[in-house]
Design a protein around this motif. Sequence first.
Motif, PDB file in Angstrom:
ATOM      1  N   ASP A 171       0.837  -1.204   0.000  1.00 46.14           N
ATOM      2  CA  ASP A 171       0.000   0.000   0.000  1.00 46.14           C
ATOM      3  C   ASP A 171       0.873   1.256   0.000  1.00 46.14           C
ATOM      4  O   ASP A 171       2.113   1.183  -0.016  1.00 46.14           O
ATOM      5  N   ASP A 172       0.216   2.398   0.018  1.00 45.53           N
ATOM      6  CA  ASP A 172       0.951   3.671   0.027  1.00 45.53           C
ATOM      7  C   ASP A 172       1.849   3.788   1.250  1.00 45.53           C
ATOM      8  O   ASP A 172       2.969   4.331   1.168  1.00 45.53           O
ATOM      9  N   ASP A 173       1.394   3.276   2.374  1.00 48.16           N
ATOM     10  CA  ASP A 173       2.191   3.350   3.598  1.00 48.16           C
ATOM     11  C   ASP A 173       3.480   2.551   3.443  1.00 48.16           C
ATOM     12  O   ASP A 173       4.559   2.970   3.898  1.00 48.16           O
ATOM     13  N   SER A 174       3.377   1.381   2.808  1.00 48.65           N
ATOM     14  CA  SER A 174       4.581   0.560   2.606  1.00 48.65           C
ATOM     15  C   SER A 174       5.554   1.239   1.658  1.00 48.65           C
ATOM     16  O   SER A 174       6.783   1.197   1.870  1.00 48.65           O
ATOM     17  N   ASP A 177       5.872   4.443   1.278  1.00 50.49           N
ATOM     18  CA  ASP A 177       6.479   5.538   2.033  1.00 50.49           C
ATOM     19  C   ASP A 177       7.614   5.037   2.927  1.00 50.49           C
ATOM     20  O   ASP A 177       8.646   5.707   3.084  1.00 50.49           O
ATOM     21  N   HIS A 178       7.450   3.863   3.524  1.00 44.93           N
ATOM     22  CA  HIS A 178       8.459   3.329   4.437  1.00 44.93           C
ATOM     23  C   HIS A 178       9.647   2.721   3.703  1.00 44.93           C
ATOM     24  O   HIS A 178      10.792   2.780   4.196  1.00 44.93           O
ATOM     25  N   PRO A 201      -0.027  -4.593   6.238  1.00 43.35           N
ATOM     26  CA  PRO A 201       0.877  -3.866   5.347  1.00 43.35           C
ATOM     27  C   PRO A 201       2.186  -4.623   5.121  1.00 43.35           C
ATOM     28  O   PRO A 201       2.735  -5.242   6.049  1.00 43.35           O
ATOM     29  N   TRP A 250       5.199  -3.562   4.726  1.00 45.80           N
ATOM     30  CA  TRP A 250       6.350  -3.110   5.500  1.00 45.80           C
ATOM     31  C   TRP A 250       6.315  -3.645   6.934  1.00 45.80           C
ATOM     32  O   TRP A 250       7.379  -3.920   7.524  1.00 45.80           O
TER      33      TRP A 250
END
Length: 621
Positions: free
Chosen positions: A78-81, A83-84, A232, A234
């Motif tokens: 996802d977008d969060d992954s 970003d990380h 997620p 990450w």
Amino acid sequence: MIPGLRRRARVAQSTPPGSGLGRGRVVALVVAFAAAASLAGLADLTGALDSLERTTIAKRFALRHVPRPSSIVVVTIDDDSIDHLGRWPFPRSLHGRVIDRLHAAGAKEIVYDVQFTEPSHDARQDQALYDAIGRAGGATLATSQSDQQGHTNVLGGDANLAQVHARAAAANLTTTAGGTITRFPRALSGLASLAVVAAERSDGRSLPRSAFPGNSALIDYRGGPGTFASFPFWKVLRGRIPGSRLRGKIVVVGATAPSLQDLHATPTSGADLMSGPEVQANAIWTAMHGNPLRDGPGWLTVLAILLAALAAPLAVVRLGVIKAALIALAGGLAYLVAAQLAFDAGSVISVTSPLLACVLGTAGMLAASYSTASSERSVLGWTVRRRTEQLRDAQLEIITRLAQAAESRDSDTGAHIHRIGYLCERLALQVGFGAAQARMLRQASALHDVGKIGIPDHILRKPGGLDDDEWVTMRSHATRGAEILAGSSSPLIQMAETIAWTHHERWDGSGYPNGLKGQEIPLVGRICAVCDVFDALGSRRAYKEPWAPSRVLEEVAQGSGTHFDPALVAAFLAIASELDQDAELTRLDAIDLEALPALHLPATLREQIIPGHEADSRKAA
């Protein structure tokens, strides 16, 4: 029942004129059926209704309640992954580390919905991923490329995959003309689909070809987006997800970030879109359970179209236009319920084409019924008259039953209200009422004492005299009756309200509840006052025996100018000699009018009464 009601009911049940089916009408109904069935069948064959049918399937999914699946989870890129972990695509070694994490947690099967068809620019990255797959005992790897024999170049080809017990699988899914994913294939270009391979690797069983008519099967969606538990990417990579959440699960890893454009319309996603990994998870669940959602047989659709088109034309032969239309409507609703029940049981039957046949059949039935000969059209007028008579008779019966409920509490019988009605009608005709207005007065007068419903029994049925407080309560029945009847738009009920309110007013102003005087009292109330006293004095009550008829008439005569309108007393006495001959009043003895006290009465009754009558008629209307 109100006199004449049974006679009218019998008339209403008679056969309407021209109700027989003519040959022309039969032909028209056959044409209506054939046209409805043909048009609905053609629409079904050409796919003109496919979009509407998909809408009904989405609604059936929404109405169905199934438990959330727990055997499959999704690891989301996802977008969060992003970003990380940095830009997409991630280094293949990161995918290898996630596979190691999933294997260490005890995942039952790893399904990777990310393509590794071409080698990366760093062979070490490719090797790290390949080795991780080997340590995990293999995985199901998605691809959209293969030759016609089912061979791929995923991680160097089939031989390489075989060495680490992995399998490539076709990730392509079947979309409709509207772009909605509803099915998954058994195989594409010789390569088994991702759902089939994942199910086979998980359960060790292969699905038979018969489970895929036309090489595809319906996806039995378990719900909308978010139905499957997800974690997620990450967090899995960095060990942030407890192993218990992954142990024994089929884990689908794939892209869910909108920027990666792996989002799709499904029957259960509504206005949202479902990510590719979630769609694959639903397809895997379907394959693991033997493809439980199947298309209904084609012959069933044909039969449903024929029956739906036939329903209204066939029903009108026996039941008439309105009932036939209602039966067609009820049949359509019943078919919708049956379609939902069949869907819940795993069978998708066609809805739109049978409903179209039902609508067209009903429209054709209506056109055939209303465009035939004039004798057929007369049935409609007869039906309207019949319904009007039935509604009117029902209103009168309700009035009678309500009046009887009130009257029976302080009378030996319920005949009082019938006698009052009869007397009011006779007196009204005598003073110049028209026949229709006099009959309405007869019906409305039945409710003159409806307010007694609210009087306690210990007062209403008291055998002796009433004390002051009891008398106040008793007198309140006039107000109660008017309140019960107030606010109606019916002229009949409005007249009944006026009578209930004013029939205890007196000519000299000493009555109740408002102390009205003379012609301030509505004429219908003055008429009922004379007739009510006449019959009440001659009837048995809890507190008295019946008076002799001659004594009753003497009392009425003496009340002229004090209790009663003098002109009405004169009119009543003029018809009194006829009352003992009437079948409805056979209890009266012969009356000697010569023995009654002399009355000083107006010379012309009509001049004294009719002006008030006209004013009261306007108020009642």
